[in-house]
Design an enzyme around this catalytic site. Structure first.
Site, short mmCIF file in Angstrom:
data_model
loop_
_atom_site.label_atom_id
_atom_site.label_comp_id
_atom_site.label_asym_id
_atom_site.label_seq_id
_atom_site.Cartn_x
_atom_site.Cartn_y
_atom_site.Cartn_z
CD GLU A 190 62.95 60.95 -20.65
OE1 GLU A 190 62.27 62.00 -20.63
OE2 GLU A 190 63.48 60.45 -19.65
CD GLU B 240 59.16 61.34 -15.48
OE1 GLU B 240 58.75 60.33 -14.89
OE2 GLU B 240 60.34 61.69 -15.47
CB THR C 14 59.06 54.59 -14.95
OG1 THR C 14 58.50 55.62 -14.13
CG2 THR C 14 58.21 54.43 -16.17
CG HIS D 257 56.40 60.24 -12.33
ND1 HIS D 257 56.89 58.96 -12.48
CD2 HIS D 257 55.08 60.15 -12.64
CE1 HIS D 257 55.92 58.15 -12.86
NE2 HIS D 257 54.81 58.84 -12.96
NE ARG E 279 55.34 55.01 -5.59
CZ ARG E 279 55.59 53.92 -6.32
NH1 ARG E 279 56.83 53.66 -6.69
NH2 ARG E 279 54.64 53.10 -6.67
CG HIS E 280 58.13 60.51 -5.90
ND1 HIS E 280 57.48 61.07 -6.95
CD2 HIS E 280 58.63 59.32 -6.34
CE1 HIS E 280 57.58 60.27 -8.00
NE2 HIS E 280 58.27 59.18 -7.66
CG HIS F 28 64.98 54.77 -15.63
ND1 HIS F 28 63.80 55.16 -15.02
CD2 HIS F 28 65.45 53.74 -14.93
CE1 HIS F 28 63.57 54.36 -14.01
NE2 HIS F 28 64.55 53.49 -13.93
CG ASN G 255 62.91 62.90 -11.80
OD1 ASN G 255 62.54 63.06 -10.65
ND2 ASN G 255 62.27 62.12 -12.64
NE ARG H 250 54.97 55.95 -9.11
CZ ARG H 250 55.62 55.16 -9.97
NH1 ARG H 250 56.75 55.54 -10.51
NH2 ARG H 250 55.13 53.98 -10.28
CG HIS I 112 63.97 59.70 -5.93
ND1 HIS I 112 62.95 58.92 -5.42
CD2 HIS I 112 64.12 59.34 -7.22
CE1 HIS I 112 62.55 58.08 -6.36
NE2 HIS I 112 63.23 58.30 -7.45
N1 PXP Z 1 62.88 59.98 -17.30
C1 PXP Z 1 61.72 59.36 -16.99
C2 PXP Z 1 60.64 59.37 -18.00
C3 PXP Z 1 61.55 58.74 -15.73
O1 PXP Z 1 60.38 58.12 -15.44
C4 PXP Z 1 62.58 58.80 -14.78
C5 PXP Z 1 62.40 58.19 -13.43
O2 PXP Z 1 61.36 58.81 -12.78
C6 PXP Z 1 63.76 59.48 -15.14
C7 PXP Z 1 63.88 60.04 -16.41
C8 PXP Z 1 64.89 59.65 -14.19
O3 PXP Z 1 65.41 58.40 -13.84
P1 PXP Z 1 66.44 58.31 -12.65
O4 PXP Z 1 65.75 58.80 -11.43
O5 PXP Z 1 66.79 56.85 -12.61
O6 PXP Z 1 67.62 59.18 -13.03
#
Ligand code: PXP
Length: 243
Positions: free
Chosen positions: A153, A72, A103, A45, A51-52, A193, A9, A47, A12
């Site tokens: 998921e 996402e 999330t 994602h 924001r990112h 997550h 992901n 959003r 960030h």
């Molecule tokens: N899976 C989903 C559906 C998420 O919303 C997120 C966070 O955006 C992640 C995985 C990844 O989570 P993390 O950034 O905490 O590893």
């Protein structure tokens, strides 16, 4: 056991970029570099508040990165229109509140099944694989099947946050039971997550899981050890758990 897919992901990377308003660091470049280090797919994602990840990032991830893209998004008309235009490999539907930092919980599929069913059907008709980000809960899994999602998921946030507390073991049991149930009713099961080097092994050992999506920890650890080394270490931890 089958090899577990790792979805990186890149949200960030965009968070750091946006802090200065320029083009660096580029989440698309991070996605490209992650592939050689053992990543199987890219997750991002978009959003509502951008924001990112931004619209142009998602488009570039689809065009420039030779790996399946997991888009996402909240289940809104705006996001579906963008997804139908970009045509990612998969869409993961997540709940989204403007004020949350990340999330925070899973999608309430039970409570929104009437609206989700046609929403998902439109994405599936376009050839997009739909997954639902849900808490490890049997009722939510059954509802996911009923609304036509082929993939779920499991939200591992409660498990990750319980590390070091007595609830850690019971949260792992919830994930274990949910992964089993998902497999039993024919849903492909992913998880993600809050996963880290410290907590990933127990999750990776759950045999029904097919994919983990990990972002924040990898981007943070990459500051110290570099992106390729960090991803290589996560890949190794996942493989070792399954060996
Ligand atoms: N899976 C989903 C559906 C998420 O919303 C997120 C966070 O955006 C992640 C995985 C990844 O989570 P993390 O950034 O905490 O590893």
């Amino acid at each position: 056991m089958k090899k577990l897919r790792l979805g990186f992901n890149v949200d960030h990377v965009a968070t750091v970029r946006n802090a200065r308003g320029g083009a660096h660091p580029d989440p698309v470049e991070a996605a490209k570099r992650s592939l050689a280090a053992g990543v199987d797919g890219i997750t991002a994602h978009l959003r509502e508040d951008r924001r990112h990840i931004r619209d142009a990032d998602m488009r570039r991830l689809k065009i420039e990165v030779p790996a399946p893209l997991n888009f996402e998004m909240a289940a809104t008309d705006e996001m579906r229109a963008i997804a139908l235009d970009i045509r990612p490999h998969a869409c993961c539907l997540v709940p989204e509140k403007r004020t949350e930092v990340t999330t925070e919980g899973g999608l309430d599929v039970v409570g929104h099944s009437a609206a989700l069913k046609p929403y998902i059907a439109r994405l599936k008709d376009a050839g997009i694989r739909v997954s639902l980000f849900i808490d490890p809960d049997v009722a939510q899994l059954d509802a996911a099947l009923a609304v036509g999602a082929p993939v779920v998921e499991l939200h591992t946030g409660a498990y990750a946050h319980a590390e070091g507390t007595p609830a850690f073991a019971s949260e792992l049991e919830r994930l274990r039971a949910a992964a089993r149930h998902a497999d039993h009713i024919g849903l492909e099961c992913h998880a993600g997550h809050g996963l880290t080097f410290g907590n990933v092994a127990a999750v990776a050992k759950l045999p029904e899981l097919v994919e983990l999506n990990i972002g924040h920890f990898l981007v943070g650890a990459a500051i110290f050890d570099g992106l390729e080394a960090t991803i290589g270490r996560m890949r190794a931890a996942m493989d070792a758990a399954r060996a």
